[in-house]
Design a protein around this motif. Sequence first.
Motif, PDB file in Angstrom:
ATOM      1  N   LYS A   1      -6.429   0.508 -15.185  1.00 34.02           N
ATOM      2  CA  LYS A   1      -6.705   0.058 -13.824  1.00 34.02           C
ATOM      3  C   LYS A   1      -5.690   0.658 -12.852  1.00 34.02           C
ATOM      4  O   LYS A   1      -6.056   1.097 -11.756  1.00 34.02           O
ATOM      5  CB  LYS A   1      -6.677  -1.465 -13.755  1.00 34.02           C
ATOM      6  CG  LYS A   1      -7.058  -2.015 -12.414  1.00 34.02           C
ATOM      7  CD  LYS A   1      -7.111  -3.519 -12.420  1.00 34.02           C
ATOM      8  CE  LYS A   1      -7.506  -4.036 -11.046  1.00 34.02           C
ATOM      9  NZ  LYS A   1      -7.536  -5.494 -11.001  1.00 34.02           N
ATOM     10  N   MET A   2      -4.419   0.689 -13.251  1.00 32.76           N
ATOM     11  CA  MET A   2      -3.393   1.313 -12.412  1.00 32.76           C
ATOM     12  C   MET A   2      -3.713   2.779 -12.161  1.00 32.76           C
ATOM     13  O   MET A   2      -3.545   3.278 -11.047  1.00 32.76           O
ATOM     14  CB  MET A   2      -2.019   1.203 -13.092  1.00 32.76           C
ATOM     15  CG  MET A   2      -1.356  -0.130 -13.001  1.00 32.76           C
ATOM     16  SD  MET A   2       0.220  -0.170 -13.898  1.00 32.76           S
ATOM     17  CE  MET A   2       1.111   1.150 -13.106  1.00 32.76           C
ATOM     18  N   GLU A   3      -4.205   3.462 -13.195  1.00 37.02           N
ATOM     19  CA  GLU A   3      -4.524   4.880 -13.069  1.00 37.02           C
ATOM     20  C   GLU A   3      -5.706   5.100 -12.122  1.00 37.02           C
ATOM     21  O   GLU A   3      -5.690   6.017 -11.299  1.00 37.02           O
ATOM     22  CB  GLU A   3      -4.827   5.465 -14.448  1.00 37.02           C
ATOM     23  CG  GLU A   3      -4.869   6.954 -14.460  1.00 37.02           C
ATOM     24  CD  GLU A   3      -4.934   7.527 -15.864  1.00 37.02           C
ATOM     25  OE1 GLU A   3      -4.923   8.766 -15.975  1.00 37.02           O
ATOM     26  OE2 GLU A   3      -5.007   6.754 -16.840  1.00 37.02           O
ATOM     27  N   SER A   4      -6.706   4.249 -12.196  1.00 39.24           N
ATOM     28  CA  SER A   4      -7.856   4.422 -11.301  1.00 39.24           C
ATOM     29  C   SER A   4      -7.484   4.108  -9.851  1.00 39.24           C
ATOM     30  O   SER A   4      -7.959   4.780  -8.936  1.00 39.24           O
ATOM     31  CB  SER A   4      -9.034   3.571 -11.761  1.00 39.24           C
ATOM     32  OG  SER A   4      -8.725   2.203 -11.685  1.00 39.24           O
ATOM     33  N   ILE A   5      -6.629   3.122  -9.648  1.00 44.83           N
ATOM     34  CA  ILE A   5      -6.165   2.821  -8.288  1.00 44.83           C
ATOM     35  C   ILE A   5      -5.324   3.981  -7.760  1.00 44.83           C
ATOM     36  O   ILE A   5      -5.457   4.386  -6.597  1.00 44.83           O
ATOM     37  CB  ILE A   5      -5.372   1.495  -8.260  1.00 44.83           C
ATOM     38  CG1 ILE A   5      -6.306   0.320  -8.501  1.00 44.83           C
ATOM     39  CG2 ILE A   5      -4.620   1.329  -6.944  1.00 44.83           C
ATOM     40  CD1 ILE A   5      -5.602  -1.005  -8.715  1.00 44.83           C
ATOM     41  N   ALA A   6      -4.476   4.545  -8.620  1.00 43.07           N
ATOM     42  CA  ALA A   6      -3.638   5.677  -8.211  1.00 43.07           C
ATOM     43  C   ALA A   6      -4.496   6.870  -7.797  1.00 43.07           C
ATOM     44  O   ALA A   6      -4.159   7.566  -6.838  1.00 43.07           O
ATOM     45  CB  ALA A   6      -2.692   6.062  -9.337  1.00 43.07           C
ATOM     46  N   ALA A   7      -5.584   7.107  -8.495  1.00 43.63           N
ATOM     47  CA  ALA A   7      -6.460   8.221  -8.141  1.00 43.63           C
ATOM     48  C   ALA A   7      -6.971   8.078  -6.711  1.00 43.63           C
ATOM     49  O   ALA A   7      -6.955   9.033  -5.930  1.00 43.63           O
ATOM     50  CB  ALA A   7      -7.624   8.296  -9.118  1.00 43.63           C
ATOM     51  N   VAL A   8      -7.383   6.880  -6.365  1.00 48.07           N
ATOM     52  CA  VAL A   8      -7.891   6.629  -5.013  1.00 48.07           C
ATOM     53  C   VAL A   8      -6.777   6.765  -3.980  1.00 48.07           C
ATOM     54  O   VAL A   8      -6.951   7.397  -2.934  1.00 48.07           O
ATOM     55  CB  VAL A   8      -8.552   5.230  -4.942  1.00 48.07           C
ATOM     56  CG1 VAL A   8      -8.909   4.868  -3.516  1.00 48.07           C
ATOM     57  CG2 VAL A   8      -9.774   5.176  -5.844  1.00 48.07           C
ATOM     58  N   VAL A   9      -5.622   6.194  -4.276  1.00 45.84           N
ATOM     59  CA  VAL A   9      -4.505   6.230  -3.322  1.00 45.84           C
ATOM     60  C   VAL A   9      -4.029   7.662  -3.102  1.00 45.84           C
ATOM     61  O   VAL A   9      -3.830   8.086  -1.962  1.00 45.84           O
ATOM     62  CB  VAL A   9      -3.347   5.323  -3.800  1.00 45.84           C
ATOM     63  CG1 VAL A   9      -2.101   5.536  -2.965  1.00 45.84           C
ATOM     64  CG2 VAL A   9      -3.764   3.868  -3.762  1.00 45.84           C
ATOM     65  N   TYR A  10      -3.828   8.417  -4.190  1.00 45.68           N
ATOM     66  CA  TYR A  10      -3.376   9.803  -4.043  1.00 45.68           C
ATOM     67  C   TYR A  10      -4.379  10.631  -3.256  1.00 45.68           C
ATOM     68  O   TYR A  10      -4.002  11.405  -2.379  1.00 45.68           O
ATOM     69  CB  TYR A  10      -3.128  10.443  -5.406  1.00 45.68           C
ATOM     70  CG  TYR A  10      -1.877   9.952  -6.103  1.00 45.68           C
ATOM     71  CD1 TYR A  10      -0.696   9.723  -5.413  1.00 45.68           C
ATOM     72  CD2 TYR A  10      -1.880   9.720  -7.466  1.00 45.68           C
ATOM     73  CE1 TYR A  10       0.437   9.273  -6.048  1.00 45.68           C
ATOM     74  CE2 TYR A  10      -0.733   9.278  -8.116  1.00 45.68           C
ATOM     75  CZ  TYR A  10       0.415   9.052  -7.403  1.00 45.68           C
ATOM     76  OH  TYR A  10       1.538   8.618  -8.038  1.00 45.68           O
ATOM     77  N   LEU A  11      -5.646  10.484  -3.567  1.00 48.31           N
ATOM     78  CA  LEU A  11      -6.677  11.225  -2.847  1.00 48.31           C
ATOM     79  C   LEU A  11      -6.678  10.852  -1.370  1.00 48.31           C
ATOM     80  O   LEU A  11      -6.770  11.722  -0.500  1.00 48.31           O
ATOM     81  CB  LEU A  11      -8.055  10.964  -3.475  1.00 48.31           C
ATOM     82  CG  LEU A  11      -9.213  11.715  -2.844  1.00 48.31           C
ATOM     83  CD1 LEU A  11      -9.019  13.226  -3.019  1.00 48.31           C
ATOM     84  CD2 LEU A  11     -10.527  11.284  -3.462  1.00 48.31           C
ATOM     85  N   ALA A  12      -6.553   9.573  -1.065  1.00 47.10           N
ATOM     86  CA  ALA A  12      -6.535   9.119   0.327  1.00 47.10           C
ATOM     87  C   ALA A  12      -5.322   9.672   1.082  1.00 47.10           C
ATOM     88  O   ALA A  12      -5.443  10.116   2.229  1.00 47.10           O
ATOM     89  CB  ALA A  12      -6.539   7.596   0.381  1.00 47.10           C
ATOM     90  N   ILE A  13      -4.163   9.661   0.438  1.00 46.34           N
ATOM     91  CA  ILE A  13      -2.959  10.170   1.098  1.00 46.34           C
ATOM     92  C   ILE A  13      -3.072  11.666   1.357  1.00 46.34           C
ATOM     93  O   ILE A  13      -2.770  12.146   2.456  1.00 46.34           O
ATOM     94  CB  ILE A  13      -1.703   9.851   0.260  1.00 46.34           C
ATOM     95  CG1 ILE A  13      -1.413   8.347   0.287  1.00 46.34           C
ATOM     96  CG2 ILE A  13      -0.485  10.617   0.776  1.00 46.34           C
ATOM     97  CD1 ILE A  13      -0.312   7.904  -0.645  1.00 46.34           C
ATOM     98  N   ILE A  14      -3.536  12.408   0.369  1.00 47.47           N
ATOM     99  CA  ILE A  14      -3.664  13.855   0.537  1.00 47.47           C
ATOM    100  C   ILE A  14      -4.714  14.185   1.595  1.00 47.47           C
ATOM    101  O   ILE A  14      -4.490  15.025   2.467  1.00 47.47           O
ATOM    102  CB  ILE A  14      -3.989  14.530  -0.810  1.00 47.47           C
ATOM    103  CG1 ILE A  14      -2.770  14.440  -1.737  1.00 47.47           C
ATOM    104  CG2 ILE A  14      -4.416  15.984  -0.619  1.00 47.47           C
ATOM    105  CD1 ILE A  14      -3.040  14.846  -3.162  1.00 47.47           C
ATOM    106  N   ALA A  15      -5.866  13.518   1.544  1.00 44.86           N
ATOM    107  CA  ALA A  15      -6.920  13.777   2.531  1.00 44.86           C
ATOM    108  C   ALA A  15      -6.448  13.432   3.943  1.00 44.86           C
ATOM    109  O   ALA A  15      -6.684  14.191   4.887  1.00 44.86           O
ATOM    110  CB  ALA A  15      -8.168  12.973   2.172  1.00 44.86           C
ATOM    111  N   THR A  16      -5.769  12.301   4.089  1.00 42.80           N
ATOM    112  CA  THR A  16      -5.271  11.897   5.403  1.00 42.80           C
ATOM    113  C   THR A  16      -4.229  12.881   5.911  1.00 42.80           C
ATOM    114  O   THR A  16      -4.222  13.234   7.094  1.00 42.80           O
ATOM    115  CB  THR A  16      -4.675  10.477   5.339  1.00 42.80           C
ATOM    116  OG1 THR A  16      -5.657   9.596   4.822  1.00 42.80           O
ATOM    117  CG2 THR A  16      -4.229  10.003   6.704  1.00 42.80           C
TER     118      THR A  16
END
Length: 153
Positions: A55-70
């Motif tokens: 679950k931590m890994e799936s949340i990290a995927a979303v957070v990292y993608l959001a930070i990079i995209a932003t």
Amino acid sequence: MSRKRFKEEQIADFLRQAKEGMPDKALCEQYGFSITTLRRWKELHDGAIRNKLKKMESIAAVVYLAIIATSVLLAIVFDKVVGVLFIFLMLGYCVYYIVQFRKVSGLFISGDNVFLSRRGLGASNAFYLFSWIFVILFTLFIISSAAVGVFRG
């Protein structure tokens, strides 16, 4: 359905004692349950921790993608400096992820193998490795920028 003989707190205490090195047979004899029951409890506990790590890994995927995209979007719309400043948020999340991953993976292994939790259970988690790489590269970038600034002026 049969009544549970032990409360969750007691089971957690048994697992803690087993993790700290008490032999399974001695633990079972002392508290009056079978080795099969202890193995089942260990499997359930390990499964819960594995699920937490996933679950931590799936949340990290979303957070990292959001930070990079932003960050990229801000660099395109406003200025590259604004996008780069947003990367500091990535650094903060990477440090947070490393700390949380080590804490959760530390629950998974026995006390005499603390080194494994510091390595991230063999560091098979991609985001754990990515976080370390990002922190190291960011630190090297800051050090090299400071060194170049010292030599220039």
